[in-house]
Design a protein around this motif. Structure first.
Motif, PDB file in Angstrom:
ATOM      1  N   VAL B  18     -34.083 -12.024 -18.305  1.00 25.84           N
ATOM      2  CA  VAL B  18     -34.382 -11.262 -19.524  1.00 25.84           C
ATOM      3  C   VAL B  18     -35.585 -11.874 -20.230  1.00 25.84           C
ATOM      4  CG1 VAL B  18     -33.515 -10.665 -21.802  1.00 25.84           C
ATOM      5  CG2 VAL B  18     -32.019 -10.464 -19.818  1.00 25.84           C
ATOM      6  N   LEU B  19     -35.551 -13.224 -20.333  1.00 23.58           N
ATOM      7  CA  LEU B  19     -36.646 -13.903 -21.018  1.00 23.58           C
ATOM      8  C   LEU B  19     -37.965 -13.701 -20.275  1.00 23.58           C
ATOM      9  CD1 LEU B  19     -34.958 -17.229 -22.145  1.00 23.58           C
ATOM     10  CD2 LEU B  19     -35.765 -15.365 -23.580  1.00 23.58           C
ATOM     11  N   ALA B  20     -37.878 -13.702 -18.952  1.00 23.99           N
ATOM     12  CA  ALA B  20     -39.090 -13.490 -18.162  1.00 23.99           C
ATOM     13  C   ALA B  20     -39.657 -12.100 -18.450  1.00 23.99           C
ATOM     14  CB  ALA B  20     -38.777 -13.653 -16.675  1.00 23.99           C
ATOM     15  N   GLY B  21     -38.738 -11.152 -18.568  1.00 26.86           N
ATOM     16  CA  GLY B  21     -39.162  -9.802 -18.920  1.00 26.86           C
ATOM     17  C   GLY B  21     -39.900  -9.795 -20.247  1.00 26.86           C
ATOM     18  N   LEU B  22     -39.351 -10.528 -21.189  1.00 30.21           N
ATOM     19  CA  LEU B  22     -39.943 -10.618 -22.522  1.00 30.21           C
ATOM     20  C   LEU B  22     -41.334 -11.240 -22.438  1.00 30.21           C
ATOM     21  CD1 LEU B  22     -38.491  -9.663 -25.034  1.00 30.21           C
ATOM     22  CD2 LEU B  22     -38.026 -12.048 -25.603  1.00 30.21           C
ATOM     23  N   VAL B  24     -43.383 -11.195 -19.891  1.00 28.94           N
ATOM     24  CA  VAL B  24     -44.316 -10.211 -19.341  1.00 28.94           C
ATOM     25  C   VAL B  24     -44.717  -9.223 -20.427  1.00 28.94           C
ATOM     26  CG1 VAL B  24     -44.553  -8.339 -17.660  1.00 28.94           C
ATOM     27  CG2 VAL B  24     -43.393 -10.475 -17.017  1.00 28.94           C
ATOM     28  N   TYR B  25     -43.741  -8.820 -21.211  1.00 26.68           N
ATOM     29  CA  TYR B  25     -43.999  -7.848 -22.277  1.00 26.68           C
ATOM     30  C   TYR B  25     -45.037  -8.388 -23.256  1.00 26.68           C
ATOM     31  CZ  TYR B  25     -43.071  -5.396 -26.683  1.00 26.68           C
ATOM     32  OH  TYR B  25     -43.206  -4.716 -27.859  1.00 26.68           O
ATOM     33  N   HIS B  26     -44.835  -9.658 -23.664  1.00 29.83           N
ATOM     34  CA  HIS B  26     -45.765 -10.252 -24.614  1.00 29.83           C
ATOM     35  C   HIS B  26     -47.151 -10.387 -24.015  1.00 29.83           C
ATOM     36  CE1 HIS B  26     -43.441 -11.037 -28.139  1.00 29.83           C
ATOM     37  NE2 HIS B  26     -42.470 -11.642 -27.456  1.00 29.83           N
ATOM     38  N   ALA B  35     -45.804 -15.054 -26.422  1.00 28.81           N
ATOM     39  CA  ALA B  35     -45.577 -15.427 -25.027  1.00 28.81           C
ATOM     40  C   ALA B  35     -45.270 -16.910 -24.917  1.00 28.81           C
ATOM     41  CB  ALA B  35     -46.814 -15.083 -24.202  1.00 28.81           C
ATOM     42  N   PHE B  36     -46.015 -17.685 -25.679  1.00 33.79           N
ATOM     43  CA  PHE B  36     -45.796 -19.127 -25.621  1.00 33.79           C
ATOM     44  C   PHE B  36     -44.387 -19.490 -26.093  1.00 33.79           C
ATOM     45  CE2 PHE B  36     -46.159 -23.385 -27.540  1.00 33.79           C
ATOM     46  CZ  PHE B  36     -46.455 -24.071 -26.374  1.00 33.79           C
ATOM     47  N   LYS B  37     -43.969 -18.838 -27.185  1.00 30.33           N
ATOM     48  CA  LYS B  37     -42.628 -19.115 -27.698  1.00 30.33           C
ATOM     49  C   LYS B  37     -41.558 -18.734 -26.684  1.00 30.33           C
ATOM     50  CE  LYS B  37     -42.862 -19.411 -32.658  1.00 30.33           C
ATOM     51  NZ  LYS B  37     -42.483 -18.868 -33.954  1.00 30.33           N
ATOM     52  N   VAL B  38     -41.772 -17.620 -26.034  1.00 31.23           N
ATOM     53  CA  VAL B  38     -40.798 -17.204 -25.028  1.00 31.23           C
ATOM     54  C   VAL B  38     -40.762 -18.214 -23.892  1.00 31.23           C
ATOM     55  CG1 VAL B  38     -40.239 -15.454 -23.312  1.00 31.23           C
ATOM     56  CG2 VAL B  38     -40.937 -14.773 -25.586  1.00 31.23           C
ATOM     57  N   PHE B  39     -41.959 -18.708 -23.543  1.00 35.16           N
ATOM     58  CA  PHE B  39     -42.019 -19.710 -22.480  1.00 35.16           C
ATOM     59  C   PHE B  39     -41.198 -20.955 -22.874  1.00 35.16           C
ATOM     60  CE2 PHE B  39     -44.111 -23.511 -20.733  1.00 35.16           C
ATOM     61  CZ  PHE B  39     -43.820 -23.289 -19.396  1.00 35.16           C
ATOM     62  N   ILE B  40     -41.384 -21.405 -24.120  1.00 34.84           N
ATOM     63  CA  ILE B  40     -40.590 -22.542 -24.617  1.00 34.84           C
ATOM     64  C   ILE B  40     -39.108 -22.212 -24.545  1.00 34.84           C
ATOM     65  CG2 ILE B  40     -40.044 -23.927 -26.659  1.00 34.84           C
ATOM     66  CD1 ILE B  40     -42.649 -24.711 -25.526  1.00 34.84           C
ATOM     67  N   GLY B  41     -38.802 -20.974 -24.949  1.00 29.00           N
ATOM     68  CA  GLY B  41     -37.415 -20.530 -24.918  1.00 29.00           C
ATOM     69  C   GLY B  41     -36.847 -20.608 -23.506  1.00 29.00           C
ATOM     70  N   MET B  42     -37.675 -20.216 -22.535  1.00 27.14           N
ATOM     71  CA  MET B  42     -37.202 -20.260 -21.142  1.00 27.14           C
ATOM     72  C   MET B  42     -36.912 -21.692 -20.716  1.00 27.14           C
ATOM     73  SD  MET B  42     -39.508 -17.456 -19.166  1.00 27.14           S
ATOM     74  CE  MET B  42     -38.776 -17.658 -17.543  1.00 27.14           C
ATOM     75  N   LEU B  43     -37.842 -22.557 -21.096  1.00 28.92           N
ATOM     76  CA  LEU B  43     -37.663 -23.971 -20.754  1.00 28.92           C
ATOM     77  C   LEU B  43     -36.370 -24.497 -21.365  1.00 28.92           C
ATOM     78  CD1 LEU B  43     -39.645 -25.590 -19.083  1.00 28.92           C
ATOM     79  CD2 LEU B  43     -40.439 -26.686 -21.186  1.00 28.92           C
ATOM     80  N   ALA B  44     -36.170 -24.161 -22.642  1.00 30.00           N
ATOM     81  CA  ALA B  44     -34.972 -24.616 -23.353  1.00 30.00           C
ATOM     82  C   ALA B  44     -33.727 -24.069 -22.668  1.00 30.00           C
ATOM     83  CB  ALA B  44     -35.028 -24.165 -24.799  1.00 30.00           C
ATOM     84  N   THR B  45     -33.772 -22.786 -22.307  1.00 28.64           N
ATOM     85  CA  THR B  45     -32.610 -22.174 -21.655  1.00 28.64           C
ATOM     86  C   THR B  45     -32.265 -22.911 -20.372  1.00 28.64           C
ATOM     87  OG1 THR B  45     -33.478 -20.096 -22.462  1.00 28.64           O
ATOM     88  CG2 THR B  45     -31.677 -19.978 -20.902  1.00 28.64           C
TER      89      THR B  45
END
Lengths: 644, 431, 68
Positions: B18-22, B24-26, B35-45
């Motif tokens: 889901v986060l990866a989808g996000l 791509v969207y950003h 996009a950067f925040k989502v990337f951090i979020g992915m790392l955290a997840t």
């Protein structure tokens, strides 16, 4: 005036009526106790019939603790066997699930019971304070407190439900037995709970309506009633664990003998009550302080920061104030445990669970270290306190040395095989002769240093003006210095004298520490009368690190509570009810220290994550009304009761 | 590490997708910051799921890696706190709490790990319905404290027999006869001993003539054993009497009387073991009980107790008794003469005038112990008797179990009393 | 030995208190040396009394090592 009086009488009558209604359950239960304790009374006709049949075989039993004879009025404790009938299970250790459910309920319950006590104290302070602005500030603080606890209150009730559900599902035989024993007081428990909820809601929602004159006093008395009910509730809950640890009121087979007071008033009930009340207060203070720390750290304005800095300070002070008598209550509990069963005491202090007490010693050290650290940081919000800053490094040194001595176990760390051979980390008997005197020296140095930090904090922004201030300062310095000398001397002296004399040395050591606490804070108070203020306390001008010290304190306290609860519960070893009902489940063994530590961590974190979530929800609500939030800032004297 | 990553991906792939989808969207929207925040979020997840996987793998395991999860979560929250400023305080506080908990957990795991074993199996001991092997096992427990303990030097159970008796061939047994080969010996030597006066108790020269008035003497092996338990003074094996009584009195207590108080079924178990371990056919349970009923009057038979605290943890004395009773309960009086203690007239061990002896012994050149004071010396002598052996007395005679079998309070009372006993002075008061 | 007698320490405490009042009368308390001496006398006496009586309360002898 006459009208005023009339109002007064009406209010008092109303209050009396309210109290009477609330205390009715207690009165009725006392009645039942006097008549020999509420055996569920069947209809008289049926009873007469029963009597005729059973007259020949009225069975008598002897109370396992009180040694009185009584007529058997209940079934014996069930003998369970390992299997899904007595121990239904999911694909998981049932005991751990119950542990979790119990601990969460207990955390929330403690918090909810403790906060009204603070409210009572702070509201009272607000009422008696002459300074109008300060009074408002206190009142607002008390209101803030109860607001926090109200959310937690419903969570406590939900968790209580979950606890009962878990208990009933996983340990039906055990739960059935306990509830059959406590049946005569179950309805009181329920009624008290209803009364508690009712009073709490009236207390909370009536805050605005009852803020002037006599009504305020009634409101304050209501907080007293609230706390009385809460305490009775807690004591009833404690009677269950008291019964499990040191059963009474039943015979050897666990058959109820008709006297419910004996069942409640077991050997360990009162020590547990006192210990728990104090513990709850310290814990509650810690949670509120952590709340304040959270609000401080996320604050956007200086006013907010000032308010929450102050709130954290008060909550922290309350927590520490209740922390200090806690060891004495613990000592009493421990002594009663030894008096009840020597073996139980040995298991705790010298046997299987002894390592957990080493952890506890560490935790106590951590609590004091964080308290000191907070006080030092707090010096930063006062102008004129700089003169003490450069001495802090010496205090750190003293504290660290004291702490290291305190946590050093007096026996070597051994391999599990060696441990097994010895039956514990200490020699089961000679372990009692281990040199405690050095450790006592360590902890007393730590506490004395804390007192010193506190004295510095008190005079941080003040300059004594009394004519004898020079002598006062020298005397104080001498007193502290020689107190350290005395404590350390007694610790060293202990090595040179025989064990039976040595054990007595801890008393003068503690007396030295307490002398510092009482005399020096008193002397300091006298010296600071009419002192010159170098500047006001600048609330909010404290480092963020200090707030982490508060959080550390709160977390460590939560952890310690979990640890001590685990110790208390696991000392029963393989008994559900000590010496009455055996635990025959596959989980009747005692876990390793490491597993317990992990489990406690999990419980602590679950509690904090959930309660932080609750706090966060609270701020979401506040953000919707930014104007109000501004109005709440201290100094502007907030109007209470807008935020809900 | 790799496994951890795999199992973390196995658990968290849904969220990560889901986060990866996000992400791509950003990217497509050109929103670099988002996009950067989502990337951090992915790392955290990913890190959170690794923590969970670690927790799951190690929950019940012996390995002490659980706190690693907590540290992982701490790192995650602090990383998030850097980039998500609106909840930064919350994340930092949470992270800090995880760190504190990790430290405490780690500490708990670093300490030596002891697991309390399972409780002893609960069984209502039904001695009468046991096979003779089961009965013999129970007997061994009563004598030695556990099954298979009979060959361990120093093992002792609630019967306390090995305090004086040896049970294996060649085991030291100076205070009382070694009981190896007892059934045979009873038949061939004891019952036929002229001093035994089988059938004619009046002619006996011992302190007691009969176990009870009219009880008579034993006629069979089993009755001989029963009589010996019930009435040690009715017949004393030559050389094992209380010193100075010319073998007329036995140092042995009546086993059915306090402090030992074995019940008849327990005695039956003990006796059965004596036969079974030598490969002999034991008499039936009922016969053994009958043999005891002959010598012990009904009123004197102790009821069978629930042996709650029985076993190796049971204390001989808990320190609440007066000191003379402690000496008696711990059986010190059997071997030692202790001035001022009634009945303490034993001669197997030295006379305990430690107020006088101890200072001399400490300064003896042969002394290898560590004590520097009289009380320390006495304590050492009780807890590890071999540290110093008084000349003229054998080593290893005194049991080494008193350190575990006496409470701290009882030991202290003994030490206090003995350190006050001085040669030639009146004995101290009993407290 | 006289130091093992609590009366000695009580006397010392009394002397300390007298010195305190004398010092107050004569305005000596702001003299560092004088103040230090008075403080030390009072505090040392006080702690010895605490040590002695709190041990005696438990039926123990604080001066165990010195009496031998």
């Amino acid at each position: 005036m006459g009208r005023q009086n009339g109002k007064k009488i009406w209010s008092i009558m109303a209050l009396g009526a309210m109290m009477a209604i609330l205390l009715l359950p207690v009165a009725t239960s006392l009645n039942a106790l006097a008549s020999g304790g509420g055996e569920a009374p069947p209809a008289p006709a049926v009873k007469a019939e029963g009597d005729k049949k059973d007259e020949a075989k009225v069975e008598k039993g002897r109370d396992v603790y009180y040694k009185t004879e009584g007529i058997v009025a209940g079934a014996p404790a069930p003998k369970t066997t390992d299997g899904t009938k007595d121990y239904p299970r999911y694909n998981f250790e049932s005991r751990v699930l119950l542990w979790f459910a119990n601990q969460q309920h207990l955390y929330y319950g403690s918090f909810v019971l403790a906060v009204p006590i603070f409210c009572m104290i702070i509201e009272f302070m607000g009422v008696v304070t002459k300074d109008k602005a300060m009074a408002k500030k206190y009142d607002q603080l008390a209101y803030d407190f109860i607001k926090i606890s109200l959310t937690a209150y419903s969570l406590t009730a939900i968790l209580g439900g979950i606890l009962i559900f878990t208990f009933l599902t996983l340990y039906p035989a055990f739960f059935g037995y306990l509830s059959s024993i406590f049946r005569p007081v179950m309805h009181i428990y329920a009624l008290m709970f209803v009364a508690e909820s009712g009073t709490l809601y009236i207390y909370y929602y009536g805050w605005d309506k009852m803020k002037e004159g006599l009504l305020k006093w009634i409101h304050l008395s209501m907080s007293v009633i609230l706390n009385v009910i809460g305490t009775v509730l807690m004591m009833l809950a404690n009677s269950w664990i008291g019964f499990m640890m040191s059963p009474a009121g039943v015979d050897e087979q666990g058959r109820f003998l008709g006297n419910i007071w004996h069942v409640i008033h077991t050997a360990l009930w009162n020590p547990l009550n006192v210990h728990r009340i104090l513990g709850n207060m310290a814990f509650g203070g810690g949670v509120v302080a952590a709340y304040a720390a959270y609000r401080f750290l996320s604050a956007k304005t200086d006013e907010e920061r000032a308010h929450y800095d102050w709130m954290g300070y008060i909550a922290m002070a309350l927590a520490v104030a209740f922390l200090i008598p806690l060891p004495f209550a613990g000592y009493w509990l421990m002594r009663e445990v030894y008096a009840y069963r020597q073996q139980m005491g040995i298991t705790l202090m010298g046997g299987l669970l002894a390592w957990l007490f080493i952890i506890q010693a560490t935790m106590i050290g951590i609590l004091f270290l964080s308290t000191n650290y907070y006080l030092w940081q707090a010096l930063g919000r006062m102008r004129g306190a700089e003169k003490y800053q450069r001495y802090i490094k010496y205090l750190v040194f003293v504290l660290v040395v004291g702490f290291l001595v305190f946590i050093t176990p007096h026996t070597m760390v051994m391999t599990p095989a060696e441990l097994k051979a010895m039956g514990g980390q200490q020699h089961p008997v000679l372990g009692n002769y281990g040199v405690m005197s050095a450790k006592n020296g360590g902890i007393n140095v730590i506490i004395t240093t804390t007192v010193l930090s506190f004295v510095w904090y008190m005079r941080g922004n003040k300059e004594p003006m009394v004519p004898w201030k020079k002598f006062g300062n020298i005397f104080m310095g001498t007193f502290f210095g020689l107190a350290y000398v005395n404590i350390i001397w007694l610790a060293i002296y202990g090595y040179y004298i025989p064990a039976n004399v040595r054990v007595g040395l801890s008393v003068p050591q503690v007396a030295t520490t307490l002398s510092c606490l009482f005399f020096m804070t008193a002397l300091n108070g006298v010296m600071l009368k009419g002192a010159k203020q170098m500047g006001p306390i600048e609330w909010g001008k404290i480092s963020a690190r200090s707030q982490y010290a508060i959080i550390m304190l709160a977390t460590a306290f939560t952890w310690m509570m979990g640890l001590m609860g685990y110790i208390r519960s696991s000392v029963r070893l393989f008994w559900h009810v000590n010496e009455i009902m055996r635990d025959n489940s596959p989980w009747a063994y005692t876990h390793t220290v490491g597993f317990a530590a992990n489990m406690i961590s999990f419980n602590v974190l679950f509690f904090w994550v959930s309660i932080l979530f609750v706090f966060w929800l609270g701020t979401l609500g506040a953000k919707k009304a930014p104007v109000e939030a501004k109005a709440h800032a201290p100094g502007r004297v907030p109007e209470p009761a807008h935020g809900h | 590490m790799k496994e951890l990553l795999v199992s973390a991906l196995g658990m968290g792939w849904g969220v990560l997708a889901v986060l990866a989808g996000l992400l791509v969207y950003h990217f497509t929207k050109g929103n670099r910051d988002g996009a950067f925040k989502v990337f951090i979020g992915m790392l955290a997840t990913l890190m959170i799921f690794m923590a969970i996987a670690n927790y799951k793998n190690n929950f019940f395991a012996e390995s002490r890696l659980l706190p690693v999860s907590l540290v992982l979560i701490t790192a995650t929250t602090f990383m998030m706190a850097l980039y998500f400023s609106n909840v930064s305080a919350l994340l930092k506080i949470g992270g800090f709490m995880f760190l504190v908990a990790a430290a405490l957990s780690g500490y708990g795991n670093w300490l030596p790990q002891v697991e309390g074993g399972f409780p002893p199996k609960e069984e209502k001991l039904q001695f009468d319905s046991m096979t003779s092997q089961q009965l013999a096992d129970e007997g061994e427990k009563i004598i030695f404290g556990g099954i298979g303990q009979s060959s361990v030097q120093g093992a002792i159970g609630k019967g306390q027999c090995p305090l004086c008796h040896g049970f294996q061939k060649g085991f030291l047994s100076e205070r009382a006869p070694n009981l190896f080969g007892l059934p045979e010996r009873a038949e061939k030597e004891r019952l036929t001993d002229p001093n035994y006066h089988k059938g004619e108790p009046q002619k006996r020269a011992y302190a007691d003539k009969e176990a009870c008035p009219g009880c008579g003497t034993a006629t069979t092996v089993q009755e001989y054993i029963a009589e010996s338990h019930a009435c040690p003074n009715c017949y004393v094996a030559a050389g094992f009497g209380v010193k100075g009584t010319n073998d007329k009195e036995s140092p042995m207590p009546k086993i059915h009387k306090p402090p030992i108080s074995l019940s008849l079924p327990e005695l039956a178990a003990v006796d059965t073991w004596l036969y079974v371990r030598e490969g002999k056919e034991p008499p039936s349970y009922e016969d053994i009980i009958k043999s005891y009923e002959k010598f012990i009057l009904e009123a004197d038979r102790p009821k069978q107790q629930d042996d709650k605290a029985a076993g190796p943890t049971q204390l001989l004395a808990d320190g609440t008794e007066p000191v003379d009773q402690i000496f008696a309960k711990a059986q010190c009086v059997v071997c030692h003469t202790i001035p001022g203690i009634p009945g303490a007239t034993g001669t197997q061990g030295p006379k305990l005038e430690e107020g006088t002896n101890a200072p001399n012994r400490i300064h003896d050149s042969a002394y290898k112990g560590t004590a520097k004071t009289t009380p320390d010396y006495i304590m050492e002598s009780i807890v590890s008797p071999s540290s110093y052996v008084v000349k003229g007395f054998p080593d290893n005679l005194m049991p080494k179990i008193f350190g575990q079998k006496l409470s701290a309070g009882a030991l202290k009372k003994i030490v206090d009393y003995l350190s006050q006993v001085k040669a030639g002075a009146p004995p101290p008061k009993i407290s | 030995m006289i130091v093992t007698n609590p009366l000695f320490w009580f006397a010392l405490l009394a002397i300390g208190v007298v010195l305190l009042f004398v010092g107050k009368k004569m305005d000596l308390l702001n003299n560092t040396a004088y103040a230090a001496v008075v403080s030390v006398v009072i505090v040392v006496a006080y702690f010895h009394i605490v040590d002695h009586y709190l041990m005696e309360m438990q039926g123990l002898d604080y001066w165990y090592l010195f009496r031998k």
